[in-house]
Motif scaffolding. Structure first.
Motif: not given
Length: 297
Positions: A6-30
């Motif tokens: 929303n504008g520059t504010h990101e609301t992070v989608n946490y893992k279900e029933s947690s307050h954290m998120r981890l993922y492994e990014n392999r894309e050419i993505e900005d």
């Protein structure tokens, strides 16, 4: 891509029933300019990654660790010549705010800390092991995995704090004749400022407590903390104000006065300087995370 922006504010989608998120990014993505409340930890395991802040660009080299503080405006870029691979971890660390030592470590990290063999040779291997253990716990998602991850984050913050204290003590020991006396004195001064930051502290008063002239104290304090006295004092006041904004129903004006600022305008100006948002925007961010309707006062 950023899922909730929303504008520059990101609301992070946490893992279900947690307050954290981890993922492994392999894309050419900005990732465009954005900010979020969770702390973000990034480690490229193949290739490099580019972190753009307001005032500089940092290249995160392979196997280096970048810790991005809460509410820091930043963007991220991947190299165009190959895909690469990086671990990206985000976690809500608001439960750490009641522990003053961890609040001090958060101030050391913000806006970003790079942990590498060059920048932190004494803790790099341990820090990397911690991040790999977090990755394992998150993927396995066994019983108490979230508690185990928070324990590892706590271990990482303690590691950073102890390394900083050791560095400062070594600095004092190598540069100043009365090594232990000076080290103890400035640790006392820093703790004194933290505990009395909401009061009307002045450079003259704290220098007198430390037993130095104002000018000698200013020079030594800058060497010891890498910050001026008033910047250090205002950081502590902003940290105190953050806790009131996130965990109380005081108005912004009441928070300003309780945090030691002489006026609401001075508080808002200093808050925006350190956090890149207004106190009301900061409070609403926390309310959004808790599904509480935003306020405008």
């Amino acid at each position: 891509m950023i899922e909730n922006l929303n504008g520059t504010h990101e609301t992070v989608n946490y893992k279900e029933s947690s307050h954290m998120r981890l993922y492994e990014n392999r894309e050419i993505e900005d990732f465009p300019k954005h900010w979020h409340i969770p702390v973000e930890i990034i480690m490229p395991t193949v290739g490099v990654y580019y972190l753009d802040l307001e005032d500089r660009t940092i290249t995160i080299e392979e196997n280096e660790i970048a810790i991005i503080g809460s509410c820091v405006i930043h963007s991220l870029r991947a190299p165009v010549e190959y895909i690469g691979h990086r671990v990206i971890f985000q976690a809500d660390l608001s439960l750490f705010q009641s522990i003053k030592e961890l609040t001090a470590v958060s101030a050391l990290i913000s806006p970003v800390m790079i942990i590498s063999p060059a920048t932190a040779p004494n803790i790099y291997e341990k820090a990397r092991d911690i991040l790999m253990q977090i990755n394992t716990y998150y993927k396995e998602a066994s019983s108490l995995y979230e508690a185990s991850i928070y324990l590892k984050i706590l271990e990482l913050y303690i590691l950073i704090g102890q390394d900083y204290i050791n560095y400062q003590e070594n600095f004092v020991n190598s540069k100043i004749q009365k090594q232990q006396e000076y080290s103890d004195k400035f640790i006392f001064v820093c703790n004194y400022i933290t505990e009395h930051c909401t009061e009307d502290l002045s450079l003259d008063e704290v220098a007198r407590i430390a037993g130095f002239s104002k000018y000698h104290f200013s020079r030594l304090f800058k060497q010891f903390t890498n910050e001026t006295f008033y910047k250090y004092l205002n950081k502590r006041r902003i940290e105190y104000a953050e806790r009131l904004l996130a965990n109380s129903e005081f108005s912004v004006t009441e928070v300003a006065l309780q945090a030691g600022f002489p006026s609401l305008s001075a508080f808002i100006r200093m808050f925006k300087l350190f956090k890149q948002c207004t106190p009301t925007e900061f409070r609403n961010m926390h309310m959004q995370n808790l599904d509480i309707p935003p306020v405008s006062y």
